[in-house]
Design an enzyme around this catalytic site. Structure first.
Site, PDB file in Angstrom:
ATOM      1  N   ASP A   9       4.999  -3.308   2.719  1.00 22.03           N
ATOM      2  CA  ASP A   9       3.633  -3.387   1.998  1.00 22.03           C
ATOM      3  C   ASP A   9       2.788  -4.386   2.853  1.00 22.03           C
ATOM      4  O   ASP A   9       3.506  -4.882   3.814  1.00 22.03           O
ATOM      5  CB  ASP A   9       3.806  -4.024   0.373  1.00 22.03           C
ATOM      6  CG  ASP A   9       2.321  -4.316  -0.373  1.00 22.03           C
ATOM      7  OD1 ASP A   9       1.640  -3.222  -0.068  1.00 22.03           O
ATOM      8  OD2 ASP A   9       2.465  -5.040  -1.036  1.00 22.03           O
ATOM      9  N   TYR A  41      -4.817  -5.233   3.048  1.00 23.88           N
ATOM     10  CA  TYR A  41      -4.915  -3.695   3.668  1.00 23.88           C
ATOM     11  C   TYR A  41      -6.242  -3.184   2.977  1.00 23.88           C
ATOM     12  O   TYR A  41      -6.835  -2.500   3.646  1.00 23.88           O
ATOM     13  CB  TYR A  41      -3.898  -2.991   3.475  1.00 23.88           C
ATOM     14  CG  TYR A  41      -2.737  -3.179   4.450  1.00 23.88           C
ATOM     15  CD1 TYR A  41      -2.619  -4.138   5.250  1.00 23.88           C
ATOM     16  CD2 TYR A  41      -1.486  -2.205   4.400  1.00 23.88           C
ATOM     17  CE1 TYR A  41      -1.562  -4.344   6.170  1.00 23.88           C
ATOM     18  CE2 TYR A  41      -0.565  -2.317   5.268  1.00 23.88           C
ATOM     19  CZ  TYR A  41      -0.522  -3.385   6.421  1.00 23.88           C
ATOM     20  OH  TYR A  41       0.520  -3.584   6.989  1.00 23.88           O
ATOM     21  N   GLY A  42      -6.498  -3.550   1.770  1.00 18.86           N
ATOM     22  CA  GLY A  42      -7.566  -2.796   1.060  1.00 18.86           C
ATOM     23  C   GLY A  42      -8.968  -2.754   1.777  1.00 18.86           C
ATOM     24  O   GLY A  42      -9.711  -1.909   1.315  1.00 18.86           O
ATOM     25  N   CYS A  72       2.699   0.727  -0.661  1.00 14.42           N
ATOM     26  CA  CYS A  72       1.297   0.339  -0.516  1.00 14.42           C
ATOM     27  C   CYS A  72       0.363   1.440  -0.916  1.00 14.42           C
ATOM     28  O   CYS A  72       0.534   2.370   0.140  1.00 14.42           O
ATOM     29  CB  CYS A  72       1.086  -0.290   0.547  1.00 14.42           C
ATOM     30  SG  CYS A  72      -0.656  -0.959   0.834  1.00 14.42           S
ATOM     31  N   ASN A  73      -0.559   1.660  -1.803  1.00 16.10           N
ATOM     32  CA  ASN A  73      -1.382   2.437  -2.003  1.00 16.10           C
ATOM     33  C   ASN A  73      -2.326   2.949  -0.724  1.00 16.10           C
ATOM     34  O   ASN A  73      -2.517   3.924  -0.329  1.00 16.10           O
ATOM     35  CB  ASN A  73      -1.951   2.546  -3.062  1.00 16.10           C
ATOM     36  CG  ASN A  73      -1.089   2.893  -4.451  1.00 16.10           C
ATOM     37  OD1 ASN A  73      -1.300   4.021  -4.647  1.00 16.10           O
ATOM     38  ND2 ASN A  73      -0.546   1.922  -4.859  1.00 16.10           N
ATOM     39  N   GLU A 151      -2.178 -12.064  -7.206  1.00 12.47           N
ATOM     40  CA  GLU A 151      -1.676 -13.014  -6.322  1.00 12.47           C
ATOM     41  C   GLU A 151      -1.617 -14.470  -6.969  1.00 12.47           C
ATOM     42  O   GLU A 151      -0.978 -15.218  -6.250  1.00 12.47           O
ATOM     43  CB  GLU A 151      -1.893 -12.500  -5.123  1.00 12.47           C
ATOM     44  CG  GLU A 151      -1.388 -11.323  -4.494  1.00 12.47           C
ATOM     45  CD  GLU A 151      -1.195 -11.210  -3.225  1.00 12.47           C
ATOM     46  OE1 GLU A 151      -1.463 -12.161  -2.177  1.00 12.47           O
ATOM     47  OE2 GLU A 151      -0.615 -10.060  -2.596  1.00 12.47           O
ATOM     48  N   CYS A 181      -2.140   0.814  -7.118  1.00  7.97           N
ATOM     49  CA  CYS A 181      -2.262  -0.204  -6.316  1.00  7.97           C
ATOM     50  C   CYS A 181      -0.613  -0.956  -6.913  1.00  7.97           C
ATOM     51  O   CYS A 181      -0.437  -1.170  -7.986  1.00  7.97           O
ATOM     52  CB  CYS A 181      -3.307  -1.199  -6.759  1.00  7.97           C
ATOM     53  SG  CYS A 181      -2.895  -2.849  -5.495  1.00  7.97           S
ATOM     54  N   THR A 182       0.001  -1.288  -5.871  1.00 12.39           N
ATOM     55  CA  THR A 182       1.566  -1.862  -6.227  1.00 12.39           C
ATOM     56  C   THR A 182       1.357  -3.303  -6.875  1.00 12.39           C
ATOM     57  O   THR A 182       2.458  -3.611  -7.439  1.00 12.39           O
ATOM     58  CB  THR A 182       2.429  -1.709  -5.093  1.00 12.39           C
ATOM     59  OG1 THR A 182       1.754  -2.408  -3.980  1.00 12.39           O
ATOM     60  CG2 THR A 182       2.668  -0.263  -4.643  1.00 12.39           C
ATOM     61  N   HIS A 183       0.402  -3.716  -6.937  1.00  8.65           N
ATOM     62  CA  HIS A 183       0.178  -5.022  -7.697  1.00  8.65           C
ATOM     63  C   HIS A 183      -0.115  -4.944  -8.994  1.00  8.65           C
ATOM     64  O   HIS A 183       0.290  -5.629  -9.917  1.00  8.65           O
ATOM     65  CB  HIS A 183      -1.229  -5.874  -7.234  1.00  8.65           C
ATOM     66  CG  HIS A 183      -0.905  -6.378  -5.784  1.00  8.65           C
ATOM     67  ND1 HIS A 183      -0.812  -5.912  -4.713  1.00  8.65           N
ATOM     68  CD2 HIS A 183      -0.902  -7.998  -5.692  1.00  8.65           C
ATOM     69  CE1 HIS A 183      -0.688  -6.721  -3.575  1.00  8.65           C
ATOM     70  NE2 HIS A 183      -0.866  -8.192  -4.220  1.00  8.65           N
TER      71      HIS A 183
END
Ligand code: DGL
Length: 257
Positions: A9, A41-42, A72-73, A151, A181-183
């Site tokens: 990710d 990355y977004g 990670c999307n 985060e 989103c993986t968050h």
């Protein structure tokens, strides 16, 4: 001999996927890579993210990984342009298992998608859902504040609630929402509360973990590794939040500085 499962990710959000993979495949060794030096990355260009994907995949391959999860999307949404033919690896992205579940559900007609700017701008969820089910309406919304908010530990409480309400209030009426989103699995309960449980929520961890087809034998347990490209105490602390238990982060020199 069975190989390790590689998972990567932009940072530590992908540990939500690693945690589900570990639960479903407890005997498998996991090698995780969080590109903390280059997160988020977004808001990066596709080109840059694609160059990170190439480097990290090669790194995980060298570590003995044959199955690699792009946890990670934002990275999954630009994966099609990455040539990895020279490596004998199988990549699983976090988008297709969720799309498959949605298109196989007859009761869903209006689905929302939230994610980073990169994921939403790519239109990947909408395109893949509509290519299989043109009767489903997809409403996409970039929610760039959510990942940094999580985060920083703003998960329960007023600030998180306000941001979630502000964003989700922009979506029209829907019967399902993809947490793209993986968050976001960390604020699933808060999102569910916004909708009073009336909207079905879909996220990647369990769906991705169960979509992995691992055919070969299970070896005796080998130690998991969690590499990051930049290591600070803050990452170590937050990693526990995402993985559910303490993990020992190791600094990798893949991207030297
Ligand atoms: N984990 C990333 C994703 O699923 C979001 C965080 C970032 O912007 O790097 O898209």
């Amino acid at each position: 001999m069975a190989k390790a499962i590689g998972i990567f990710d932009s940072g530590i959000g992908g540990l939500t996927i690693a945690s589900a993979v570990k639960k479903q495949h407890p005997n498998r060794q996991i090698v995780y890579f969080g590109n903390t030096l280059h997160l988020p990355y977004g808001d990066k260009s596709s080109k840059n993210i694609q160059s990170y994907i190439k480097a990290i995949t090669a790194f995980l391959y060298e570590q003995g990984c044959a199955d690699i999860v792009v946890a990670c999307n934002s990275a999954s949404s630009v994966l099609d342009g990455v040539a990895l033919n020279h490596l004998d690896v199988h990549l699983t992205n976090v988008i297709d298992p969720v799309v498959e579940t949605i298109v196989n559900s007859d009761s869903i007609k209006r689905v929302g998608v939230i994610g980073t700017k990169r994921t939403i701008d790519s239109d990947v969820y909408s395109a893949r859902i509509r290519s299989k089910r043109s009767d489903i309406d997809v409403f996409s919304l970039a929610t760039p504040l959510l990942a940094p908010m999580i985060e920083e530990g703003f998960i329960h409480g007023d600030i998180a609630e306000k941001v979630i309400h502000e964003y989700l209030g922009e979506l029209p009426e829907i019967d399902a929402l993809i947490l793209g989103c993986t968050h976001y699995p960390l604020i699933r309960t808060e999102i569910d509360a916004f909708y009073n449980g009336s909207v079905r929520l879909f996220d990647a961890p369990e769906l991705v973990a169960s979509s992995l087809k691992l055919h070969d034998e299970v070896p005796p347990g080998r130690e998991d590794h969690f590499y990051v490209s930049d290591l600070t105490p803050a990452f170590e602390k937050t990693a526990k939040l995402f993985f559910g238990e303490q993990v020992k982060l190791e600094k990798s020199n893949l991207f030297r500085y």
